[in-house]
Design an enzyme around this catalytic site. Structure first.
Site, PDB file in Angstrom:
ATOM      1  N   CYS A 159      66.560 -91.984  57.012  1.00  0.00           N
ATOM      2  CA  CYS A 159      65.745 -92.936  56.474  1.00  0.00           C
ATOM      3  C   CYS A 159      66.079 -93.111  54.964  1.00  0.00           C
ATOM      4  O   CYS A 159      65.758 -92.306  54.321  1.00  0.00           O
ATOM      5  CB  CYS A 159      64.025 -92.708  56.872  1.00  0.00           C
ATOM      6  SG  CYS A 159      62.928 -93.772  55.954  1.00  0.00           S
ATOM      7  N   CYS A 341      63.233-105.074  57.925  1.00  0.00           N
ATOM      8  CA  CYS A 341      62.752-104.630  56.734  1.00  0.00           C
ATOM      9  C   CYS A 341      62.450-105.434  55.599  1.00  0.00           C
ATOM     10  O   CYS A 341      62.840-106.493  55.214  1.00  0.00           O
ATOM     11  CB  CYS A 341      63.592-103.360  56.333  1.00  0.00           C
ATOM     12  SG  CYS A 341      64.117-102.128  57.654  1.00  0.00           S
TER      13      CYS A 341
END
Length: 395
Positions: A159, A341
């Site tokens: 991440c 995102c």
């Protein structure tokens, strides 16, 4: 009545619980097990670190939002899953299940790098609320006593977005306070190049991040593994030593110990395209808990991200498969997972999309604009409202 047990009370766990209950109604007894009674809107943790959000702005009480949906909540940690007998053991109970959904998120494996982490080491972290609060305290000390900042990701991280966001946000805030020249910012990452993100990049992301970092005078070191961290210094495996006053380093990810025996050597659980365990057909795994093989081998190991957007889609797919099993119907057709995102950049933001998430892709793009920042702000409010009201059927 079928007993569905969900491990985890974040994006995937709550979505799966709401969706199974919506699809099966009184045919399902749904229980959520989590050691945390807080749902935290994790994408806003960088804003909390910067002082732009308070904890109460981005949290909900899990027990309060499950009760109106007739979903039981056990506020305990799952200690063990016995796949042979279909039971979950906690400190005080043993819960039998017909179907189990694992959405436990990552185990933050700070111990893999000596000196890493906010509890027993010298670095900060932004992957849970308590760590983010502590990182915010370190950030305020930098404003009082300026010094070098190192932001980035250790080896075996999957991440990268929050680290990029904080690099941009801290740069923007320091410039607003007219003290950026007092605080060098270095981005340190295991990625083979900027913008790789564990997925081989998104469109023009490599050039995008290189240009944005150059414009903001954010230095970078890529494709590096950390040997150890000592007070005020990061030591890389190639011998490089990097000084810091604030180091926000994402740690290696592993599967949570209670479910790790069901998974691969790092504890991530192998699943099919409906997120059903490849061996135990009444177990599903979604989000960070499930295994995705990296699209390419990188010099320093990186993992594939499983964002909140991806996790919610996985949860809905798993819930639909469980519903089809219970009712003896055909589940929806399998589909490739994609990702979208919204990355805050302090004074602007970027929209990033990959469809599917792993190459080769039908679509891959990175675009910047103030509109993306307002989309991110709006989505935060929308998603908290959606979770508060258990509206899993909405996008």
């Amino acid at each position: 009545m079928k007993r569905i047990v969900v491990l985890g009370g974040s994006f995937g766990g709550l979505t799966a619980a709401f969706e199974v209950k919506r699809l099966l109604g009184k045919e399902a007894e749904v229980t959520v097990i989590s050691n945390d009674d807080r749902f935290v809107f994790l994408p806003s943790l960088p804003w909390l670190i910067m002082g732009w959000r308070r904890p109460e702005d981005i949290t909900l009480r899990v027990s309060d939002i499950l009760r109106p949906k007739d979903i039981q909540f056990l506020h305990e940690a799952a200690l063990q899953v016995d796949a042979e007998t279909s039971k979950v053991r906690t400190k005080t109970k043993e819960i039998a299940y017909d179907y189990l959904v694992i959405s436990t998120g990552p185990f933050l494996s700070f111990d893999e790098v000596p000196g890493l982490g906010p509890d027993n080491g010298y670095t900060d972290c932004t992957f849970d609320l308590d760590h983010a609060i502590k990182t915010g305290q370190t950030w305020r000390k930098i404003i009082e006593t300026p010094g070098p900042i190192v932001i980035g990701s250790a080896q075996m991280v999957s991440c990268f977005g929050p680290s990029y966001e904080l690099a941009f946000e801290m740069d923007a805030e320091l410039r607003r306070m007219k003290m950026r020249h007092k605080v060098p910012i270095l981005y340190l990452t295991s990625e083979p190049y900027l913008g790789h993100m564990g997925v081989g990049g998104l469109g023009n992301s490599k050039r995008f991040f290189e240009d944005e970092f150059a414009e903001r005078d954010i230095k970078s070191i890529v494709s590096q593994a950390i040997e150890e961290v000592t007070p005020g210094e990061i030591r890389l495996k190639d011998g490089t030593k990097i000084p810091f006053r604030l180091a926000m380093i994402a740690p290696p990810f592993k599967g949570v110990p209670s479910v790790a025996p069901l998974g691969n050597p790092r504890g991530f659980i192998p699943v099919d395209k409906r997120y059903r365990h490849t061996k135990n057909k009444n177990i599903f795994a979604i989000g960070v808990a499930m295994a995705i093989a990296p699209p390419e081998q990188t010099p320093v190991p990186t993992g594939v991200p499983k964002t909140g957007y991806m996790t919610v889609k996985m949860a809905k797919t798993a819930a639909a498969a469980i519903s089809a099993d219970v009712r003896g119907t055909t589940p929806p057709a399998e589909s490739e997972i994609d990702v979208m995102c919204l990355m805050d950049m302090g004074n602007t933001a970027a929209f990033m999309k990959a469809a599917p998430v792993l190459p080769p892709r039908q679509e891959s793009v990175t675009k910047k604009g103030i509109w993306a920042k307002w989309l991110k702000v709006g989505f935060e409010k929308y998603f908290l409202w959606k979770m508060k009201n258990g509206m899993s059927n909405l996008p």
